[in-house]
Design a protein around this motif. Structure first.
Motif, PDB file in Angstrom:
ATOM      1  N   GLY A  51     -71.296  52.390  28.614  1.00 17.29           N
ATOM      2  CA  GLY A  51     -70.825  51.441  29.617  1.00 17.29           C
ATOM      3  C   GLY A  51     -71.941  50.882  30.473  1.00 17.29           C
ATOM      4  O   GLY A  51     -71.834  49.756  30.977  1.00 17.29           O
ATOM      5  N   ALA A  52     -73.031  51.644  30.653  1.00 11.30           N
ATOM      6  CA  ALA A  52     -74.153  51.146  31.454  1.00 11.30           C
ATOM      7  C   ALA A  52     -74.842  49.959  30.796  1.00 11.30           C
ATOM      8  O   ALA A  52     -75.504  49.173  31.478  1.00 11.30           O
ATOM      9  CB  ALA A  52     -75.151  52.262  31.699  1.00 11.30           C
ATOM     10  N   PHE A  53     -74.690  49.815  29.490  1.00 11.28           N
ATOM     11  CA  PHE A  53     -75.345  48.733  28.761  1.00 11.28           C
ATOM     12  C   PHE A  53     -74.331  47.707  28.263  1.00 11.28           C
ATOM     13  O   PHE A  53     -74.579  47.004  27.286  1.00 11.28           O
ATOM     14  CB  PHE A  53     -76.135  49.297  27.570  1.00 11.28           C
ATOM     15  CG  PHE A  53     -77.306  50.138  27.967  1.00 11.28           C
ATOM     16  CD1 PHE A  53     -78.546  49.555  28.233  1.00 11.28           C
ATOM     17  CD2 PHE A  53     -77.175  51.511  28.102  1.00 11.28           C
ATOM     18  CE1 PHE A  53     -79.624  50.330  28.612  1.00 11.28           C
ATOM     19  CE2 PHE A  53     -78.251  52.295  28.477  1.00 11.28           C
ATOM     20  CZ  PHE A  53     -79.474  51.702  28.734  1.00 11.28           C
ATOM     21  N   GLN A  54     -73.197  47.594  28.946  1.00 13.48           N
ATOM     22  CA  GLN A  54     -72.182  46.611  28.596  1.00 13.48           C
ATOM     23  C   GLN A  54     -71.786  45.816  29.828  1.00 13.48           C
ATOM     24  O   GLN A  54     -71.929  46.278  30.956  1.00 13.48           O
ATOM     25  CB  GLN A  54     -70.939  47.300  28.015  1.00 13.48           C
ATOM     26  CG  GLN A  54     -71.116  47.864  26.624  1.00 13.48           C
ATOM     27  CD  GLN A  54     -69.847  48.521  26.107  1.00 13.48           C
ATOM     28  OE1 GLN A  54     -68.979  48.924  26.883  1.00 13.48           O
ATOM     29  NE2 GLN A  54     -69.712  48.616  24.784  1.00 13.48           N
ATOM     30  N   ASN A  55     -71.276  44.612  29.584  1.00 10.86           N
ATOM     31  CA  ASN A  55     -70.701  43.818  30.663  1.00 10.86           C
ATOM     32  C   ASN A  55     -69.188  43.930  30.611  1.00 10.86           C
ATOM     33  O   ASN A  55     -68.633  44.705  29.827  1.00 10.86           O
ATOM     34  CB  ASN A  55     -71.168  42.362  30.573  1.00 10.86           C
ATOM     35  CG  ASN A  55     -70.848  41.733  29.218  1.00 10.86           C
ATOM     36  OD1 ASN A  55     -69.984  42.227  28.484  1.00 10.86           O
ATOM     37  ND2 ASN A  55     -71.543  40.658  28.875  1.00 10.86           N
ATOM     38  N   ASN A  56     -68.502  43.139  31.426  1.00  9.10           N
ATOM     39  CA  ASN A  56     -67.047  43.221  31.480  1.00  9.10           C
ATOM     40  C   ASN A  56     -66.387  42.794  30.180  1.00  9.10           C
ATOM     41  O   ASN A  56     -65.235  43.142  29.921  1.00  9.10           O
ATOM     42  CB  ASN A  56     -66.522  42.357  32.636  1.00  9.10           C
ATOM     43  CG  ASN A  56     -66.924  42.911  33.988  1.00  9.10           C
ATOM     44  OD1 ASN A  56     -67.088  44.127  34.146  1.00  9.10           O
ATOM     45  ND2 ASN A  56     -67.106  42.035  34.963  1.00  9.10           N
ATOM     46  N   GLN A  57     -67.087  42.011  29.367  1.00  5.08           N
ATOM     47  CA  GLN A  57     -66.556  41.579  28.075  1.00  5.08           C
ATOM     48  C   GLN A  57     -66.911  42.539  26.945  1.00  5.08           C
ATOM     49  O   GLN A  57     -66.574  42.284  25.783  1.00  5.08           O
ATOM     50  CB  GLN A  57     -67.082  40.173  27.722  1.00  5.08           C
ATOM     51  CG  GLN A  57     -66.526  39.053  28.592  1.00  5.08           C
ATOM     52  CD  GLN A  57     -67.103  39.051  29.989  1.00  5.08           C
ATOM     53  OE1 GLN A  57     -68.285  39.372  30.184  1.00  5.08           O
ATOM     54  NE2 GLN A  57     -66.276  38.693  30.973  1.00  5.08           N
ATOM     55  N   GLY A  58     -67.581  43.619  27.245  1.00  5.71           N
ATOM     56  CA  GLY A  58     -67.953  44.585  26.235  1.00  5.71           C
ATOM     57  C   GLY A  58     -69.194  44.225  25.455  1.00  5.71           C
ATOM     58  O   GLY A  58     -69.495  44.861  24.442  1.00  5.71           O
ATOM     59  N   GLU A  59     -69.953  43.235  25.925  1.00  4.94           N
ATOM     60  CA  GLU A  59     -71.158  42.810  25.228  1.00  4.94           C
ATOM     61  C   GLU A  59     -72.366  43.585  25.748  1.00  4.94           C
ATOM     62  O   GLU A  59     -72.401  44.018  26.893  1.00  4.94           O
ATOM     63  CB  GLU A  59     -71.378  41.303  25.424  1.00  4.94           C
ATOM     64  CG  GLU A  59     -70.219  40.453  24.912  1.00  4.94           C
ATOM     65  CD  GLU A  59     -70.365  38.999  25.329  1.00  4.94           C
ATOM     66  OE1 GLU A  59     -71.186  38.733  26.251  1.00  4.94           O
ATOM     67  OE2 GLU A  59     -69.670  38.143  24.756  1.00  4.94           O
ATOM     68  N   PHE A  60     -73.370  43.736  24.885  1.00  8.29           N
ATOM     69  CA  PHE A  60     -74.587  44.445  25.275  1.00  8.29           C
ATOM     70  C   PHE A  60     -75.357  43.636  26.314  1.00  8.29           C
ATOM     71  O   PHE A  60     -75.520  42.417  26.196  1.00  8.29           O
ATOM     72  CB  PHE A  60     -75.471  44.681  24.055  1.00  8.29           C
ATOM     73  CG  PHE A  60     -76.785  45.327  24.388  1.00  8.29           C
ATOM     74  CD1 PHE A  60     -76.873  46.700  24.583  1.00  8.29           C
ATOM     75  CD2 PHE A  60     -77.940  44.565  24.532  1.00  8.29           C
ATOM     76  CE1 PHE A  60     -78.075  47.299  24.892  1.00  8.29           C
ATOM     77  CE2 PHE A  60     -79.152  45.160  24.846  1.00  8.29           C
ATOM     78  CZ  PHE A  60     -79.216  46.534  25.025  1.00  8.29           C
ATOM     79  N   THR A  61     -75.829  44.328  27.363  1.00  4.49           N
ATOM     80  CA  THR A  61     -76.596  43.673  28.411  1.00  4.49           C
ATOM     81  C   THR A  61     -77.483  44.696  29.107  1.00  4.49           C
ATOM     82  O   THR A  61     -77.194  45.899  29.119  1.00  4.49           O
ATOM     83  CB  THR A  61     -75.658  43.017  29.441  1.00  4.49           C
ATOM     84  OG1 THR A  61     -76.441  42.363  30.443  1.00  4.49           O
ATOM     85  CG2 THR A  61     -74.770  44.056  30.106  1.00  4.49           C
ATOM     86  N   LEU A  62     -78.563  44.187  29.695  1.00  6.35           N
ATOM     87  CA  LEU A  62     -79.462  45.018  30.494  1.00  6.35           C
ATOM     88  C   LEU A  62     -79.351  44.696  31.977  1.00  6.35           C
ATOM     89  O   LEU A  62     -80.129  45.190  32.777  1.00  6.35           O
ATOM     90  CB  LEU A  62     -80.907  44.826  30.028  1.00  6.35           C
ATOM     91  CG  LEU A  62     -81.248  45.321  28.620  1.00  6.35           C
ATOM     92  CD1 LEU A  62     -82.687  44.961  28.260  1.00  6.35           C
ATOM     93  CD2 LEU A  62     -81.040  46.833  28.508  1.00  6.35           C
ATOM     94  N   GLU A  63     -78.356  43.868  32.339  1.00  6.69           N
ATOM     95  CA  GLU A  63     -78.214  43.448  33.732  1.00  6.69           C
ATOM     96  C   GLU A  63     -77.886  44.637  34.638  1.00  6.69           C
ATOM     97  O   GLU A  63     -78.349  44.699  35.780  1.00  6.69           O
ATOM     98  CB  GLU A  63     -77.124  42.383  33.848  1.00  6.69           C
ATOM     99  CG  GLU A  63     -77.475  41.058  33.179  1.00  6.69           C
ATOM    100  CD  GLU A  63     -76.366  40.049  33.322  1.00  6.69           C
ATOM    101  OE1 GLU A  63     -75.309  40.413  33.892  1.00  6.69           O
ATOM    102  OE2 GLU A  63     -76.540  38.896  32.866  1.00  6.69           O
TER     103      GLU A  63
END
Length: 301
Positions: A51-63
């Motif tokens: 979950g730390a590497f996902q956004n609200n849409q379930g996509e991979f992110t580093l934000e």
């Protein structure tokens, strides 16, 4: 001439059905432990890491990881590290002194048993009951606060003390940090062999030299390892801090709770990133604890 007799090897017995279907019963005793670790440690940790590497849409992110560099989050980590360091250092020193007193201080055996029993209970006493106990004792209208003011004329709050501050939370953490230190370090002190002291005395060493050259080097890995464990114990504590200070002290566990369950700061994936950072810090602390404990066990076998 008689013919040589050839002895045929005996046929091996066929494997019985009971042996073929043998159940590894030796593992049944530890199966509940592994099941518990899987359900309440491994799977939740893996879930928050993902979950730390996902956004609200379930996509991979580093934000979410990049957001940990925000000034408020950095300040929360810093104050959590300071409180953990202060409570672990003070708890380790005071707990070591108590453990040495009950093991090698010549006290009656009932003092040791009573101290270890209380330490085993107090090391697990935290959360809302502990917060209430300290508010009733050292709050603005707490028992000790009122007694000091009425009997000795000392107003600790006028002198700058506040139970809802850095030192107030550190003092509260010491209630379970000191007993935990006593419980863990006592076996290490018990492991000091009497022959070492006799050999040092035979060679002409004074008591101070014996402690400086033998006892302290042997206990040092255990002391450092336990202090690191106390640091991890304080760094992950939330129930006591939240019940005592609410949101007035911005430590990481409270900020994490606000991100996952709060109404204003609701951002679960940032909360997962905060939890991931806490896992990294506590994981490194536990790695160092295991390393120091392994070094100390070489001497105490």
């Amino acid at each position: 001439m008689a013919e040589a007799t050839v002895t045929k090897p005996a046929a091996l017995p066929a494997p019985s059905a009971e042996r073929a279907l043998r159940v590894p019963t030796a593992w049944l005793g530890v199966a509940p432990f592994f099941l518990f670790a899987l359900l309440f440690l491994i799977l939740p940790t893996a879930y928050l890491v993902v979950g730390a590497f996902q956004n609200n849409q379930g996509e991979f992110t580093l934000e979410n990881i990049a957001a940990l560099s925000q000034p408020s989050i950095v300040a929360a980590y810093w104050i959590s590290i300071r409180i953990s360091l202060a409570s672990s250092i003070l708890g380790a020193l005071i707990g070591l002194a108590i453990a040495i007193a009950i093991v090698r201080g010549g006290l009656p055996n009932w003092v040791r048993s009573a101290t270890l029993t209380f330490s085993g209970v107090a090391s697990q006493f935290a959360g809302v009951p502990l917060a209430f106990a300290f508010l009733a004792t050292l709050g603005r209208l707490g028992l000790v606060t009122v007694l000091l003011n009425s009997v000795l004329g000392i107003n600790i709050y006028a002198l700058g003390f506040n139970i809802l501050s850095f030192w107030g939370l550190t003092l509260t953490y010491l209630f379970f940090q000191i007993p935990l230190m006593v419980v863990i370090i006592t076996p290490a002190i018990d492991g000091l062999k009497r022959e070492w002291g006799e050999a040092a005395a035979t060679l002409g060493a004074t008591q101070l030299q014996y402690w400086r050259m033998v006892v302290i080097p042997v206990l040092w890995p255990s002391f450092l390892g336990t202090m690191i464990l106390l640091f991890a114990n304080a760094f992950g504590a939330i129930a006591t801090a939240y019940a005592l200070t609410g949101s007035s002290l911005n430590i990481v566990p409270i900020l994490l709770y606000a991100q996952i369950r709060g109404d204003v700061l609701h951002n679960p994936h940032l909360g997962y990133a905060l939890a991931f950072g806490m896992v990294v810090v506590t994981g490194l602390a536990n790695v160092f604890y295991i390393w120091f404990r392994t070094r100390s066990e070489r001497w105490l076998r």
